[in-house]
Motif scaffolding. Structure first.
Motif, PDB file in Angstrom:
ATOM      1  N   PRO A   1       0.809  -1.228   0.000  1.00 32.41           N
ATOM      2  CA  PRO A   1       0.000   0.000   0.000  1.00 32.41           C
ATOM      3  C   PRO A   1       0.840   1.276   0.000  1.00 32.41           C
ATOM      4  O   PRO A   1       0.368   2.331  -0.408  1.00 32.41           O
ATOM      5  CB  PRO A   1      -0.819  -0.117   1.295  1.00 32.41           C
ATOM      6  N   VAL A   2       2.083   1.180   0.454  1.00 30.89           N
ATOM      7  CA  VAL A   2       2.968   2.349   0.500  1.00 30.89           C
ATOM      8  C   VAL A   2       3.785   2.469  -0.775  1.00 30.89           C
ATOM      9  O   VAL A   2       3.809   3.514  -1.427  1.00 30.89           O
ATOM     10  CB  VAL A   2       3.907   2.280   1.723  1.00 30.89           C
TER      11      VAL A   2
ATOM     12  N   GLN B   1       2.303   3.642  -4.305  1.00 34.20           N
ATOM     13  CA  GLN B   1       1.774   4.991  -4.480  1.00 34.20           C
ATOM     14  C   GLN B   1       2.729   5.834  -5.311  1.00 34.20           C
ATOM     15  O   GLN B   1       3.903   5.498  -5.481  1.00 34.20           O
ATOM     16  CB  GLN B   1       1.559   5.646  -3.112  1.00 34.20           C
ATOM     17  N   ARG B   2       2.231   6.950  -5.813  1.00 37.77           N
ATOM     18  CA  ARG B   2       3.080   7.903  -6.508  1.00 37.77           C
ATOM     19  C   ARG B   2       3.611   8.913  -5.487  1.00 37.77           C
ATOM     20  O   ARG B   2       2.970   9.191  -4.495  1.00 37.77           O
ATOM     21  CB  ARG B   2       2.307   8.636  -7.607  1.00 37.77           C
TER      22      ARG B   2
ATOM     23  N   SER C   1       6.994   7.172  -1.397  1.00 36.77           N
ATOM     24  CA  SER C   1       6.895   5.815  -1.934  1.00 36.77           C
ATOM     25  C   SER C   1       8.165   5.435  -2.682  1.00 36.77           C
ATOM     26  O   SER C   1       8.650   4.304  -2.577  1.00 36.77           O
ATOM     27  CB  SER C   1       5.685   5.704  -2.869  1.00 36.77           C
TER      28      SER C   1
ATOM     29  N   ASN D   1      10.233   4.396  -9.483  1.00 33.57           N
ATOM     30  CA  ASN D   1       9.907   3.601  -8.306  1.00 33.57           C
ATOM     31  C   ASN D   1      10.075   2.135  -8.678  1.00 33.57           C
ATOM     32  O   ASN D   1       9.357   1.613  -9.544  1.00 33.57           O
ATOM     33  CB  ASN D   1       8.466   3.902  -7.883  1.00 33.57           C
TER      34      ASN D   1
ATOM     35  N   ARG E   1       6.875  -0.141  -8.402  1.00 28.96           N
ATOM     36  CA  ARG E   1       5.890   0.128  -9.452  1.00 28.96           C
ATOM     37  C   ARG E   1       6.375  -0.426 -10.788  1.00 28.96           C
ATOM     38  O   ARG E   1       5.581  -0.955 -11.571  1.00 28.96           O
ATOM     39  CB  ARG E   1       5.625   1.627  -9.560  1.00 28.96           C
TER      40      ARG E   1
END
Length: 283
Positions: free
Chosen positions: A203-204, A207-208, A212, A272, A275
């Protein structure tokens, strides 16, 4: 006394009689790699033990995994020293460590597929993701990395280069199975950080934003850095190798990418890692 031959550092020493020459006994059956002795546990015996779960020492493998996640992971390689003294080879003869790791990867693959709600056929998606993790990320990459590192060690890092040494002396070389053991050891903390810790931080890290990116990239930098550090410790533990710091060089590359990500973030150039990996596997 075998204990007197262990120095405080992570490099382990063995009696001089086991290094330099082999005359008769188990040593006479050694194989050769570039003029160097590369005593190795028979791979066929290793594969045969995979089919006999009762012969595996699961508790010992779990203890080693726990040690690898401490601040003294080099203690794992002390067992290689004792194995060399008693069985005349450095590599594990028990596949329990690798089998447990494969089992953990299978469970982690299922957990990630559930978390990302794999579309279409859930079973097919899980099997495909597990195949990527077990066969490609763990086994295939392990074979490639182990082969490359073993070649570097045997060619450039032995105390006496074959061209400058006495041709009548058989020198020791790194066993391929021991090189693969090093990969297995180094991969476990990587697994704990990327497959376990990251799972609870999804969940962390998905994120953008800068926070994160920091959490995600720090996780990956620690995982890769720890992998190369434990790889270095594995080769450093062999008393006939020198200059094993070469296996720490990739850590500089990891640090450079980590820093450049922060520098490039304000300009839209940072990425990231979590991601990116999620996009590759689940989009």
């Amino acid at each position: 006394n075998a204990r007197q031959n262990i120095r405080p550092s992570s490099r382990l020493s063995i009696p001089s009689g086991n290094v330099g020459s082999i005359s008769g006994g188990r040593g006479s059956a050694s194989s050769s790699y570039g003029g160097m002795s590369a005593m190795s546990y028979d791979p066929q015996q290793y594969l045969h033990r995979i089919l006999d779960f009762q012969q595996m020492d699961v508790q010992s493998a779990l203890d080693q995994m726990r040690t690898l996640c401490t601040l003294q992971p080099q203690r794992v390689y002390k067992t290689s020293y004792y194995r060399k003294q008693t069985k005349d080879h450095w590599s594990r003869d028990d596949p329990a460590f690798a089998i447990l790791q494969i089992g953990f990867l299978a469970v982690a693959s299922l957990a990630y597929c559930i978390a990302f709600r794999v579309s279409g056929n859930m079973l097919y998606g899980t099997l495909r993701f597990a195949f990527n993790n077990i066969i490609i990320n763990y086994l295939l990459s392990g074979v490639v990395i182990s082969t490359i590192c073993r070649s570097i060690a045997n060619t450039y890092l032995t105390h006496q280069h074959p061209r400058n040494s006495n041709s009548h002396v058989v020198r020791q070389g790194v066993e391929w199975l021991y090189a693969f053991d090093i990969h297995c050891n180094a991969f476990f903390p990587f697994f704990v950080l990327i497959y376990c810790a990251q799972f609870f931080l999804l969940p962390v890290v998905l994120q953008r934003g800068l926070v994160s990116l920091i959490v995600s990239n720090t996780l990956y930098a620690l995982a890769f850095g720890w992998y190369f550090y434990i790889t270095h410790l594995g080769y450093r533990a062999l008393p006939f190798l020198s200059g094993t710091e070469v296996f720490l060089f990739p850590v500089a590359g990891v640090a450079a990418i980590y820093v450049l990500n922060f520098i490039g973030f304000p300009f839209g150039l940072g990425f990231n890692a979590s991601r990116l990996v999620a996009h590759l596997y689940f989009d």
